[in-house]
Scaffold this active site. Structure first.
Site, PDB file in Angstrom:
ATOM      1  N   ARG A  11     130.820 -78.586 -36.566  1.00 11.99           N
ATOM      2  CA  ARG A  11     129.689 -79.410 -36.147  1.00 11.99           C
ATOM      3  C   ARG A  11     128.443 -78.529 -36.115  1.00 11.99           C
ATOM      4  O   ARG A  11     128.529 -77.332 -35.792  1.00 11.99           O
ATOM      5  CB  ARG A  11     129.905 -79.988 -34.742  1.00 11.99           C
ATOM      6  CG  ARG A  11     130.858 -81.168 -34.672  1.00 11.99           C
ATOM      7  CD  ARG A  11     130.285 -82.447 -35.293  1.00 11.99           C
ATOM      8  NE  ARG A  11     131.176 -83.576 -35.164  1.00 11.99           N
ATOM      9  CZ  ARG A  11     132.086 -83.957 -36.059  1.00 11.99           C
ATOM     10  NH1 ARG A  11     132.230 -83.284 -37.183  1.00 11.99           N
ATOM     11  NH2 ARG A  11     132.838 -85.021 -35.840  1.00 11.99           N
TER      12      ARG A  11
ATOM     13  N   GLU B 177     121.379 -84.431 -38.225  1.00 14.03           N
ATOM     14  CA  GLU B 177     121.840 -85.141 -39.435  1.00 14.03           C
ATOM     15  C   GLU B 177     121.295 -86.564 -39.406  1.00 14.03           C
ATOM     16  O   GLU B 177     121.287 -87.186 -38.337  1.00 14.03           O
ATOM     17  CB  GLU B 177     123.369 -85.164 -39.479  1.00 14.03           C
ATOM     18  CG  GLU B 177     123.958 -83.767 -39.576  1.00 14.03           C
ATOM     19  CD  GLU B 177     125.497 -83.757 -39.590  1.00 14.03           C
ATOM     20  OE1 GLU B 177     126.092 -84.847 -39.640  1.00 14.03           O
ATOM     21  OE2 GLU B 177     126.067 -82.666 -39.540  1.00 14.03           O
TER      22      GLU B 177
ATOM     23  N   HIS C  42     127.616 -83.391 -44.824  1.00 12.39           N
ATOM     24  CA  HIS C  42     128.704 -83.783 -43.900  1.00 12.39           C
ATOM     25  C   HIS C  42     129.734 -84.660 -44.636  1.00 12.39           C
ATOM     26  O   HIS C  42     129.913 -85.831 -44.302  1.00 12.39           O
ATOM     27  CB  HIS C  42     128.153 -84.502 -42.674  1.00 12.39           C
ATOM     28  CG  HIS C  42     129.129 -84.537 -41.532  1.00 12.39           C
ATOM     29  ND1 HIS C  42     128.758 -84.600 -40.221  1.00 12.39           N
ATOM     30  CD2 HIS C  42     130.500 -84.519 -41.521  1.00 12.39           C
ATOM     31  CE1 HIS C  42     129.822 -84.620 -39.446  1.00 12.39           C
ATOM     32  NE2 HIS C  42     130.904 -84.574 -40.225  1.00 12.39           N
TER      33      HIS C  42
END
Ligand code: NAP
Length: 309
Positions: free
Chosen positions: A227, A256, A274
């Site tokens: 993360r 993000e 991601h």
């Protein structure tokens, strides 16, 4: 049986996931978790790990007793609120290991062998002017894994045939044939490549700071498939800009889908949006496991993959 329209689907779902949902459920959708809650008698939420579920949303829907998230990370769920109100939660561990490990290894190889830059070099016709720069072999390197859980252990097994040494850190030493280091700084010091595969939580927040990056050193590489919050991005930018580390491959970011603009202008980074679990096969498996959890909840059975909070 899941009662019709008892599940509120929160957040944006890719088409492949929506198709799986529509095969098994009749849901009402709320695309923006901050938006106006549709009318309905909802008793469960189906969401994705990239969607933040605000406490305020659950407060508006006191009938909700279960939140099923598609994804293994549950850092976007309001855990304290869930616990305080006895609301169950589930995630989708295990079924995404293959996809995440494949991406991590692809990023690792591409980072060391500079595959994306090599392609740009050929496409720009620079090859006829000079040879491409020398790169770095993976074999013989020490790969440090921060977070030797499901993904970390699968990754380690996949890396062994590359003739690397594997080391790790985490809250507990495990019965594994790899060197254990009690702190992330010591692991970074011993590693040529540091791969992050730990959860986002208060203990891992900005765990990769200037001190850890200094320990990784100018020949060291960072791969983050965990993360964004695990890395102090200010410190990482300085380390990359000043060549305090050799390079980084990042699948995840603090902000993000709008990562820091500085990352876009540095040569020694490899960036992906991601996509650790973003294969059609994996997203189908994740969606079905989330629905299995909802079914178990409505049938008053133990949840297959409950988040123990
Ligand atoms: P997991 O099985 O729970 O493994 C997490 C591991 O991290 C555990 O071994 C845990 O140690 C360790 N850990 C906890 N705190 C740590 C710390 N402070 N320092 C180092 N290690 C620590 O979870 P998983 O299924 O492997 O998934 C790991 C993470 O990957 C998820 O939480 C998610 O954030 C991320 N992920 C990313 C993508 C992507 O698309 N990029 C996809 C899937 C997952 P113990 O075993 O001692 O508790």
């Amino acid at each position: 049986m899941i009662p019709v329209n008892s599940v509120l689907q929160v957040g944006q779902f890719p088409e492949i996931m929506q198709m799986e949902i529509d095969k098994r459920l009749s849901t009402i959708q709320l695309l923006d978790p901050q938006g106006i809650v549709p009318e309905g008698n909802f008793t469960a939420i189906l969401t994705r790990s990239n969607t933040q579920i605000p406490k305020a949303l659950l407060e508006k829907m006191p009938g909700v007793r279960m939140v099923a998230t598609c994804g293994v990370g549950y850092d976007n769920l309001p855990l304290e609120h869930l616990k305080a109100h006895g609301i169950k939660a589930s995630n989708t561990p295990g079924v995404l290991n293959d996809a995440v490990c494949e991406l991590a290894i692809g990023m690792l190889l591409s980072l060391l062998r500079r595959i994306t830059e090599a392609q740009a070099f050929v496409k720009s016709a620079d090859w006829s002017k000079s040879p491409f720069t020398m790169t770095t072999t993976l074999a013989g390197k020490c790969i440090g894994i921060a977070g030797m859980g499901r993904i970390g252990q699968d990754l380690a097994k996949r890396l062994e045939p590359f003739k690397v040494k594997i080391a790790y850190t985490g809250p507990s030493q495990k019965a594994l044939p790899y060197d254990f280091f009690p702190t992330i700084r010591e692991l970074a010091q011993a590693s040529d490549v540091l791969i992050l595969a730990c959860p986002a939580n208060p203990e891992t927040d900005k765990m990769i700071n200037a001190e850890v990056l200094d320990a990784l050193g100018p020949q060291g590489y960072l791969v983050n498939i965990a993360r964004g919050s695990v890395v102090d991005e200010d410190a990482l930018l300085v380390a990359l800009q000043q060549n305090k580390i050799a390079g980084a491959a990042l699948d995840v970011f603090e902000n993000e889908p709008n990562p820091r603009i500085e990352f876009l202008n540095i040569d020694n980074v490899l960036l992906t949006p991601h996509i650790g679990s973003a294969t059609s096969e994996t997203r189908q498996l994740m969606t079905n496991l989330a629905i299995d959890n909802l079914e178990a909840f409505y049938n008053q059975q133990p949840l297959p993959t409950e988040v123990k909070n």
